[in-house]
Write a protein that holds these residues in place. Structure first.
Motif, mmCIF file in Angstrom:
data_model
loop_
_atom_site.group_PDB
_atom_site.id
_atom_site.type_symbol
_atom_site.label_atom_id
_atom_site.label_comp_id
_atom_site.label_asym_id
_atom_site.label_seq_id
_atom_site.Cartn_x
_atom_site.Cartn_y
_atom_site.Cartn_z
ATOM 1 N N VAL A 220 3.199 12.698 -7.315
ATOM 2 C CA VAL A 220 2.627 11.737 -6.359
ATOM 3 C C VAL A 220 3.127 12.021 -4.945
ATOM 4 N N ALA A 221 4.073 12.931 -4.819
ATOM 5 C CA ALA A 221 4.495 13.476 -3.532
ATOM 6 C C ALA A 221 4.706 14.971 -3.747
ATOM 7 N N PHE A 222 4.352 15.784 -2.759
ATOM 8 C CA PHE A 222 4.286 17.219 -2.979
ATOM 9 C C PHE A 222 4.568 17.975 -1.689
ATOM 10 N N GLU A 223 4.915 19.238 -1.853
ATOM 11 C CA GLU A 223 5.295 20.095 -0.732
ATOM 12 C C GLU A 223 4.538 21.407 -0.820
ATOM 13 N N ARG A 224 3.898 21.797 0.293
ATOM 14 C CA ARG A 224 3.213 23.088 0.334
ATOM 15 C C ARG A 224 4.233 24.196 0.557
ATOM 16 N N VAL A 225 4.054 25.289 -0.189
ATOM 17 C CA VAL A 225 4.966 26.429 -0.079
ATOM 18 C C VAL A 225 4.157 27.717 0.017
ATOM 19 N N GLU A 226 4.820 28.778 0.425
ATOM 20 C CA GLU A 226 4.226 30.113 0.412
ATOM 21 C C GLU A 226 4.716 30.841 -0.835
ATOM 22 N N HIS A 227 3.781 31.377 -1.613
ATOM 23 C CA HIS A 227 4.178 32.126 -2.810
ATOM 24 C C HIS A 227 3.150 33.236 -3.025
ATOM 25 N N PRO A 228 3.359 34.385 -2.391
ATOM 26 C CA PRO A 228 2.349 35.456 -2.411
ATOM 27 C C PRO A 228 1.923 35.907 -3.796
ATOM 28 N N SER A 229 2.839 35.961 -4.764
ATOM 29 C CA SER A 229 2.444 36.450 -6.091
ATOM 30 C C SER A 229 1.509 35.475 -6.797
ATOM 31 N N ILE A 230 1.698 34.174 -6.569
ATOM 32 C CA ILE A 230 0.772 33.182 -7.134
ATOM 33 C C ILE A 230 -0.581 33.276 -6.448
ATOM 34 N N THR A 231 -0.571 33.382 -5.126
ATOM 35 C CA THR A 231 -1.824 33.501 -4.378
ATOM 36 C C THR A 231 -2.613 34.727 -4.827
ATOM 37 N N THR A 308 6.692 3.109 -5.768
ATOM 38 C CA THR A 308 6.972 2.593 -7.109
ATOM 39 C C THR A 308 8.007 3.451 -7.828
ATOM 40 N N GLU A 309 7.828 4.776 -7.766
ATOM 41 C CA GLU A 309 8.774 5.674 -8.424
ATOM 42 C C GLU A 309 10.153 5.621 -7.769
ATOM 43 N N THR A 310 10.192 5.433 -6.454
ATOM 44 C CA THR A 310 11.474 5.312 -5.761
ATOM 45 C C THR A 310 12.202 4.042 -6.188
ATOM 46 N N GLN A 311 11.474 2.954 -6.280
ATOM 47 C CA GLN A 311 12.078 1.696 -6.732
ATOM 48 C C GLN A 311 12.588 1.822 -8.171
ATOM 49 N N ALA A 312 11.829 2.514 -9.012
ATOM 50 C CA ALA A 312 12.220 2.656 -10.421
ATOM 51 C C ALA A 312 13.469 3.510 -10.593
ATOM 52 N N SER A 313 13.774 4.339 -9.588
ATOM 53 C CA SER A 313 14.922 5.248 -9.705
ATOM 54 C C SER A 313 16.161 4.732 -8.971
ATOM 55 N N VAL A 314 16.145 3.466 -8.583
ATOM 56 C CA VAL A 314 17.208 2.947 -7.720
ATOM 57 C C VAL A 314 18.599 3.073 -8.330
ATOM 58 N N PHE A 315 18.705 3.036 -9.646
ATOM 59 C CA PHE A 315 20.020 3.145 -10.293
ATOM 60 C C PHE A 315 20.316 4.571 -10.777
ATOM 61 N N GLN A 316 19.493 5.519 -10.349
ATOM 62 C CA GLN A 316 19.714 6.926 -10.689
ATOM 63 C C GLN A 316 20.038 7.656 -9.388
ATOM 64 N N SER A 317 21.318 7.715 -9.060
ATOM 65 C CA SER A 317 21.760 8.066 -7.705
ATOM 66 C C SER A 317 21.132 9.353 -7.163
ATOM 67 N N ARG A 319 18.433 11.097 -8.216
ATOM 68 C CA ARG A 319 16.976 11.006 -8.148
ATOM 69 C C ARG A 319 16.547 10.017 -7.079
ATOM 70 N N PHE A 320 17.232 8.897 -6.982
ATOM 71 C CA PHE A 320 16.863 7.891 -5.979
ATOM 72 C C PHE A 320 16.981 8.458 -4.566
ATOM 73 N N GLY A 321 18.054 9.177 -4.289
ATOM 74 C CA GLY A 321 18.232 9.745 -2.960
ATOM 75 C C GLY A 321 17.119 10.707 -2.598
ATOM 76 N N ARG A 322 16.739 11.571 -3.541
ATOM 77 C CA ARG A 322 15.657 12.518 -3.277
ATOM 78 C C ARG A 322 14.332 11.792 -3.079
ATOM 79 N N ASN A 323 14.055 10.801 -3.945
ATOM 80 C CA ASN A 323 12.799 10.056 -3.831
ATOM 81 C C ASN A 323 12.725 9.287 -2.518
ATOM 82 N N LEU A 324 13.845 8.660 -2.143
ATOM 83 C CA LEU A 324 13.859 7.871 -0.905
ATOM 84 C C LEU A 324 13.647 8.767 0.309
ATOM 85 N N SER A 325 14.293 9.929 0.304
ATOM 86 C CA SER A 325 14.115 10.854 1.421
ATOM 87 C C SER A 325 12.657 11.276 1.561
#
Length: 379
Positions: A220-231, A308-317, A319-325
């Motif tokens: 539900v959140a994603f990052e574009r990357v460069e990956h020549p072999s996949i392309t 929603t996923e960030t709230q659900a991970s609040v007690f998973q230190s 994962r929560f930090g990565r989701n919140l960022s």
């Protein structure tokens, strides 16, 4: 193709909003056909008409007939399937009035890509890298499971539904109630996804991206990357199959850096959000168009599911930090100051999906496609 009337055959997902805005900006009249009466794209000021259809799951023939009536009544020039409904809508190809186009490959080609077993066999036959794959219940599947760790999953599915894992040396068992399931070698490594637009074997663009925040197995959140072999893998596959239409893949890059295509999704995926909306319609319509530009932002999110996923991970230190960022820094895929209502009304327009997801304890992605997915040839 001169501006006319485009029929978008899904409205509930953000990818449909991108195309509605893109075609409207090019002077097209935009119609959205959906089984849901209220949906995300329907709130957009770029949509001229909203039509309600039966759900494909309630009867494929009735769904196609409803689309044909809209094409005839509203003077549609282009039918644009985007998500799981593509497998149904492609059956209109030989039933549309003269001059009306559906942007999808022939049905036989499309379904062979959607089917995980036939796709793996096709790619392997082309000399491209895919995991070992066999039909559950066959001697080949039993031999595969004895030799390596494996995954059991439906041959026809989406949104990560019905998956089970097994260890080497154990006999594979059904992972769901689906009539046809596959056993596939389990590849360990980094997971990437792609989205491409293709014309007669030529790739107009390929987006490679990876999930940052997951709802089940769906990003539900994603990052574009460069990956020549996949392309390069994608370009090779499209060229060898002479594909026209949208096409997407899921890859795992193994420990040796080799991309292994675990499945094909012959439709639009979240990678589309990284393409400049102003270039999207032309890239779809014109094989000779210049490659569409990527957005400057390399991190995108569907805000409400990410929240929603960030709230659900609040007690998973960790994962929560990565989701919140991600929640605080990624750009939302639906927000536009010129067209604000889809974002602002999403809790209302998506309520039917949200409520069903909560009451059935299933992911948003699974619930949002269950009535439009292609599971068999019946109906």
């Amino acid at each position: 193709m001169s501006p006319g009337t485009v029929l978008i055959t899904i409205g509930r997902l953000p990818k449909a909003l991108d195309f509605a805005r893109a075609f409207h900006a090019q002077g097209w009249k935009v119609i959205v056909a959906e089984p849901f009466r209220r949906h995300l794209t329907g709130a957009s000021n770029t949509v001229a008409l909203r039509r309600v259809t039966p759900a494909p799951s309630a009867g494929k023939a009735a769904y196609l007939q409803a689309l044909l009536e809209i094409v005839d009544h509203d003077g549609v020039n282009l039918v644009l399937p985007l998500s799981e409904e593509t497998m149904h809508v492609a059956h209109l190809r030989d039933r549309l009035p003269s001059g009306v186009r559906v942007f999808a490959p022939p049905v036989d080609q499309l379904l062979a890509l959607h089917d995980k077993q036939t796709f793996a066999a096709l790619a392997h036959g082309l000399g491209l890298t895919v995991p070992r794959t066999a039909a559950l219940g066959t001697s080949d599947a039993e031999a595969l499971a004895m030799a390596c760790d494996y995954v059991v999953k439906p041959a026809l599915s989406c949104s990560g539904r019905g998956i089970a894992f097994g260890a080497a040396g154990t006999s594979p068992r059904p992972a769901s109630s689906d009539a046809r399931q596959i056993v596939q070698q389990r590849i360990t490594g980094d997971h990437f996804s792609t989205f491409s637009i293709a014309h007669a074997g030529r790739v107009a663009t390929t987006v490679v991206y990876r999930g940052l925040v997951m709802s089940g197995t769906v990003a539900v959140a994603f990052e574009r990357v460069e990956h020549p072999s996949i392309t390069a893998w994608v370009s090779d596959f499209v060229a060898r199959t002479r594909h026209t239409g949208f096409i997407s893949f899921d890859f795992i890059v193994d420990g040796e850096g080799c991309p292994q295509a675990i499945e094909c999704n012959p439709r639009v995926t979240s990678g589309v959000h990284f393409i400049e909306t102003g270039d999207l319609a032309q890239a779809t319509l014109d094989p000779a168009a210049a490659p569409p530009r990527f957005r400057a932002c390399t991190r995108m999110q569907q805000f409400y599911p990410t929240l929603t996923e960030t709230q659900a991970s609040v007690f998973q230190s960790g994962r929560f930090g990565r989701n919140l960022s991600t929640l605080l820094t990624a750009k939302d895929v639906t927000w536009s100051a010129r067209d604000p209502w889809p974002f602002l009304t999403m809790p209302v327009t998506a309520f039917q999906i949200i409520a069903r997801s909560i009451t059935t304890s299933r992911s948003f992605g699974e619930v949002s496609t269950e009535d439009i997915s292609w599971f068999d040839d019946a109906g």
